[in-house]
Design an enzyme around this catalytic site. Structure first.
Site, PDB file in Angstrom:
ATOM      1  CG  ASP A  56      -1.754  -1.215   1.387  1.00 23.50           C
ATOM      2  OD1 ASP A  56      -2.091  -1.840   0.362  1.00 23.50           O
ATOM      3  OD2 ASP A  56      -2.071  -1.575   2.536  1.00 23.50           O
ATOM      4  CD  GLU A  86      -9.393  -3.551  -0.276  1.00 24.26           C
ATOM      5  OE1 GLU A  86      -9.971  -3.522   0.806  1.00 24.26           O
ATOM      6  OE2 GLU A  86      -8.550  -4.425  -0.568  1.00 24.26           O
TER       7      GLU A  86
END
Length: 322
Positions: A42, A209
């Site tokens: 991420d 997401e």
């Protein structure tokens, strides 16, 4: 991004995923070669005012990497020496996820999420720094939260300034991607802010997401990660994109399908050794846009690594990965 996290790295063979939308090219480009500390999850990347680059990520107490040239990356420890005490309200280990770094009003801002796998009892927090470097961050507590009674999940934050106002996208599963307005002075959600709905899937568990919005031309572009992360070479993460003339949507793909109806052009999917591409963010470097993401390396037991690719904007306004 990520329901999560750096979990379950499983060695297995996997066929490369092929593009299926009209916006996809016949083959995806490999990420830019990088050296040094490549392990990351991420990633959020920024070019510092002082020169060089810093990347923050899920793992540690918001893991940090630094680079002088965007090619060699060095381990730089963590954003914080130890978790702020309030993080333990959301998990037993004080484990933060999916940070986002930006710069405004003479300071660097770091947003992040704290939660536990499989629950939307979650919170997004914020910290500021004069330099953007690890060890210089001051935490300012909660920005926005969600509870089990809500239909959204307050993780995976990302900021965008639009028409003089400050906005934050967020969301993971729980009916998808949302947006709220922030107070630019405090960096926290405006009291009573509307929770705008930007994207979802037509089927449970609504596997979208990690939103990230950027402005290009007269459009805002919403990038999001679809399907499953965090399973090593069994991950099916991929990046889709849609656009809108308003920051709060509606976002539609090149065929006109709204993201609220499951739309989104496929921008980047797994190919070759680069499995489960997602957890993305976009940053500017010398006037050019770059896509940062993680992939799971099929030639290294599914280890999550840093992917960097240039973004080019076509004449019709849609982005492609170089």
């Amino acid at each position: 991004m990520k329901r999560h996290r750096l979990a379950v790295i499983v060695a297995a063979a996997l066929l490369a995923l092929l593009p299926t939308t009209a916006s996809a090219t016949a083959a995806y480009p490999d990420p830019q070669p990088v050296t040094g500390q490549q392990i990351i999850h991420d990633p959020t990347v920024i070019r510092l005012k002082s020169g060089g680059y810093v990347a923050y990520s899920t793992g540690g107490v918001i893991g940090a990497r630094t680079s002088k040239d965007r090619v060699r990356w060095d381990d730089a420890g963590n954003a914080f020496a130890e978790p702020p005490s309030w993080w333990y309200e959301y998990n037993d280990t004080g484990d933060p996820w999916a940070p986002d770094i930006s710069y405004r009003a003479g300071r660097y801002w770091l947003y992040y999420a704290v939660s536990s796998w499989g629950t939307n009892h979650s919170a997004i927090g914020a910290a500021t720094s004069p330099t953007g470097l690890p060890g210089t961050w001051t935490d300012h507590g909660k920005v926005f939260t969600s509870e089990t009674t809500d239909t959204w999940n307050a993780i995976d934050p990302a900021l965008i300034r639009a028409d003089g106002r400050l906005w934050m996208t967020f969301g993971s599963y729980w009916t998808g991607i949302r947006m709220v307005e922030l107070d630019p002075r405090t960096g926290k959600a405006v009291e009573g802010t509307t929770v705008h709905h930007l994207a979802t899937r037509p089927d449970a568990p609504y596997a979208v997401e990690g939103p990230y919005v950027v402005k290009h031309g007269r459009h805002y572009y919403l990038f999001a990660s679809y399907d499953a992360c965090c399973a090593g070479v069994n991950s099916t993460y991929k990046i889709r994109v849609a656009r809108s003339t308003s920051v709060t949507g509606p976002y539609v793909d090149s065929k006109g399908t709204p993201m609220l109806a499951g739309g989104g052009d496929l921008l980047l999917a797994g190919h070759g050794r680069y499995i489960g591409t997602g957890g993305q963010s976009v940053f500017q470097d010398r006037g050019r846009d770059w896509l940062a993401y993680h992939y799971y390396d099929a030639e290294d037991n599914g280890t999550p690594k840093l992917g960097l690719n240039r973004l080019r904007w076509k004449a019709n306004g849609w982005p492609v990965v170089l």
